[in-house]
Scaffold this motif. Structure first.
Motif, PDB file in Angstrom:
ATOM      1  N   ALA A  74       0.827  -1.210   0.000  1.00 55.08           N
ATOM      2  CA  ALA A  74       0.000   0.000   0.000  1.00 55.08           C
ATOM      3  C   ALA A  74       0.864   1.264   0.000  1.00 55.08           C
ATOM      4  O   ALA A  74       0.610   2.204  -0.764  1.00 55.08           O
ATOM      5  CB  ALA A  74      -0.957  -0.004   1.185  1.00 55.08           C
ATOM      6  N   SER A  75       1.879   1.297   0.845  1.00 52.08           N
ATOM      7  CA  SER A  75       2.752   2.469   0.919  1.00 52.08           C
ATOM      8  C   SER A  75       3.545   2.647  -0.373  1.00 52.08           C
ATOM      9  O   SER A  75       3.684   3.759  -0.875  1.00 52.08           O
ATOM     10  CB  SER A  75       3.724   2.345   2.093  1.00 52.08           C
ATOM     11  N   PHE A  76       4.053   1.549  -0.915  1.00 55.09           N
ATOM     12  CA  PHE A  76       4.818   1.638  -2.157  1.00 55.09           C
ATOM     13  C   PHE A  76       3.911   2.042  -3.315  1.00 55.09           C
ATOM     14  O   PHE A  76       4.271   2.876  -4.138  1.00 55.09           O
ATOM     15  CB  PHE A  76       5.527   0.313  -2.447  1.00 55.09           C
ATOM     16  N   HIS A  77       2.714   1.490  -3.370  1.00 53.54           N
ATOM     17  CA  HIS A  77       1.769   1.836  -4.431  1.00 53.54           C
ATOM     18  C   HIS A  77       1.440   3.330  -4.387  1.00 53.54           C
ATOM     19  O   HIS A  77       1.377   3.994  -5.433  1.00 53.54           O
ATOM     20  CB  HIS A  77       0.488   1.002  -4.283  1.00 53.54           C
ATOM     21  N   LYS A  78       1.268   3.874  -3.197  1.00 52.38           N
ATOM     22  CA  LYS A  78       0.995   5.309  -3.050  1.00 52.38           C
ATOM     23  C   LYS A  78       2.178   6.123  -3.585  1.00 52.38           C
ATOM     24  O   LYS A  78       1.996   7.117  -4.288  1.00 52.38           O
ATOM     25  CB  LYS A  78       0.725   5.651  -1.589  1.00 52.38           C
ATOM     26  N   TRP A  79       3.403   5.710  -3.243  1.00 54.92           N
ATOM     27  CA  TRP A  79       4.597   6.411  -3.723  1.00 54.92           C
ATOM     28  C   TRP A  79       4.665   6.374  -5.246  1.00 54.92           C
ATOM     29  O   TRP A  79       4.996   7.365  -5.879  1.00 54.92           O
ATOM     30  CB  TRP A  79       5.855   5.782  -3.117  1.00 54.92           C
ATOM     31  N   LEU A  80       4.333   5.224  -5.844  1.00 51.20           N
ATOM     32  CA  LEU A  80       4.379   5.087  -7.291  1.00 51.20           C
ATOM     33  C   LEU A  80       3.446   6.067  -8.000  1.00 51.20           C
ATOM     34  O   LEU A  80       3.678   6.431  -9.145  1.00 51.20           O
ATOM     35  CB  LEU A  80       4.008   3.658  -7.708  1.00 51.20           C
ATOM     36  N   GLN A  81       2.397   6.505  -7.319  1.00 50.49           N
ATOM     37  CA  GLN A  81       1.402   7.398  -7.908  1.00 50.49           C
ATOM     38  C   GLN A  81       1.614   8.863  -7.518  1.00 50.49           C
ATOM     39  O   GLN A  81       0.824   9.719  -7.897  1.00 50.49           O
ATOM     40  CB  GLN A  81       0.003   6.958  -7.492  1.00 50.49           C
ATOM     41  N   THR A  82       2.679   9.135  -6.780  1.00 50.20           N
ATOM     42  CA  THR A  82       2.952  10.485  -6.288  1.00 50.20           C
ATOM     43  C   THR A  82       3.970  11.186  -7.188  1.00 50.20           C
ATOM     44  O   THR A  82       5.024  10.618  -7.491  1.00 50.20           O
ATOM     45  CB  THR A  82       3.519  10.406  -4.851  1.00 50.20           C
ATOM     46  N   PRO A  83       3.683  12.420  -7.614  1.00 51.73           N
ATOM     47  CA  PRO A  83       4.696  13.171  -8.371  1.00 51.73           C
ATOM     48  C   PRO A  83       5.950  13.376  -7.506  1.00 51.73           C
ATOM     49  O   PRO A  83       5.858  13.777  -6.342  1.00 51.73           O
ATOM     50  CB  PRO A  83       4.009  14.502  -8.668  1.00 51.73           C
ATOM     51  N   ILE A  84       7.102  13.084  -8.072  1.00 48.32           N
ATOM     52  CA  ILE A  84       8.369  13.130  -7.342  1.00 48.32           C
ATOM     53  C   ILE A  84       9.239  14.236  -7.941  1.00 48.32           C
ATOM     54  O   ILE A  84       9.549  14.200  -9.139  1.00 48.32           O
ATOM     55  CB  ILE A  84       9.108  11.774  -7.444  1.00 48.32           C
ATOM     56  N   PRO A  85       9.651  15.227  -7.122  1.00 44.54           N
ATOM     57  CA  PRO A  85      10.498  16.308  -7.646  1.00 44.54           C
ATOM     58  C   PRO A  85      11.756  15.804  -8.357  1.00 44.54           C
ATOM     59  O   PRO A  85      12.134  16.334  -9.401  1.00 44.54           O
ATOM     60  CB  PRO A  85      10.837  17.125  -6.405  1.00 44.54           C
ATOM     61  N   ALA A  86      12.384  14.769  -7.827  1.00 50.59           N
ATOM     62  CA  ALA A  86      13.607  14.233  -8.443  1.00 50.59           C
ATOM     63  C   ALA A  86      13.343  13.579  -9.804  1.00 50.59           C
ATOM     64  O   ALA A  86      14.275  13.299 -10.547  1.00 50.59           O
ATOM     65  CB  ALA A  86      14.272  13.229  -7.497  1.00 50.59           C
ATOM     66  N   LEU A  87      12.062  13.353 -10.104  1.00 49.22           N
ATOM     67  CA  LEU A  87      11.679  12.793 -11.401  1.00 49.22           C
ATOM     68  C   LEU A  87      10.988  13.859 -12.255  1.00 49.22           C
ATOM     69  O   LEU A  87      10.101  13.571 -13.048  1.00 49.22           O
ATOM     70  CB  LEU A  87      10.750  11.585 -11.202  1.00 49.22           C
ATOM     71  N   SER A  88      11.390  15.099 -12.037  1.00 48.26           N
ATOM     72  CA  SER A  88      10.837  16.248 -12.771  1.00 48.26           C
ATOM     73  C   SER A  88       9.331  16.375 -12.587  1.00 48.26           C
ATOM     74  O   SER A  88       8.611  16.781 -13.491  1.00 48.26           O
ATOM     75  CB  SER A  88      11.177  16.158 -14.266  1.00 48.26           C
ATOM     76  N   GLY A  89       8.863  16.010 -11.391  1.00 50.29           N
ATOM     77  CA  GLY A  89       7.452  16.150 -11.070  1.00 50.29           C
ATOM     78  C   GLY A  89       6.564  15.062 -11.640  1.00 50.29           C
ATOM     79  O   GLY A  89       5.346  15.113 -11.493  1.00 50.29           O
ATOM     80  N   LYS A  90       7.160  14.066 -12.270  1.00 51.85           N
ATOM     81  CA  LYS A  90       6.378  12.945 -12.798  1.00 51.85           C
ATOM     82  C   LYS A  90       6.229  11.872 -11.725  1.00 51.85           C
ATOM     83  O   LYS A  90       6.993  11.827 -10.766  1.00 51.85           O
ATOM     84  CB  LYS A  90       7.051  12.365 -14.038  1.00 51.85           C
ATOM     85  N   THR A  91       5.233  11.012 -11.920  1.00 50.37           N
ATOM     86  CA  THR A  91       5.083   9.896 -10.992  1.00 50.37           C
ATOM     87  C   THR A  91       5.991   8.757 -11.452  1.00 50.37           C
ATOM     88  O   THR A  91       6.256   8.610 -12.655  1.00 50.37           O
ATOM     89  CB  THR A  91       3.628   9.384 -10.942  1.00 50.37           C
ATOM     90  N   PRO A  92       6.445   7.931 -10.523  1.00 54.81           N
ATOM     91  CA  PRO A  92       7.230   6.767 -10.923  1.00 54.81           C
ATOM     92  C   PRO A  92       6.473   5.883 -11.920  1.00 54.81           C
ATOM     93  O   PRO A  92       7.072   5.355 -12.858  1.00 54.81           O
ATOM     94  CB  PRO A  92       7.492   6.050  -9.604  1.00 54.81           C
TER      95      PRO A  92
END
Length: 66
Positions: free
Chosen positions: A22-40
């Protein structure tokens, strides 16, 4: 180290870090600044994207949360 940047390997690393799906799935759907604001999830469809996600996860595992 010769890492294969497969979705399976990313999933295993993510579960090792986040400890539950559940926690990893949430992270996968979260925009990440280190990924230029894209989700994993957006990036995991290409090898270059998986490499970027892998490097972010590796940094998190080493304690770098920036």
């Amino acid at each position: 180290m010769n890492t294969e940047y497969t979705q399976k390997n990313i999933w295993e690393l993510g579960l090792d870090i986040f400890k539950n799906e559940a926690s990893f799935h949430k992270w996968l759907q979260t925009p990440i600044p280190a990924l230029s604001g894209k989700t994993p999830n957006e990036l995991c469809n290409t090898k270059d994207g998986r490499i970027k996600v892998w490097h972010v996860l590796s940094a998190i595992k080493q304690g770098d949360f920036s």
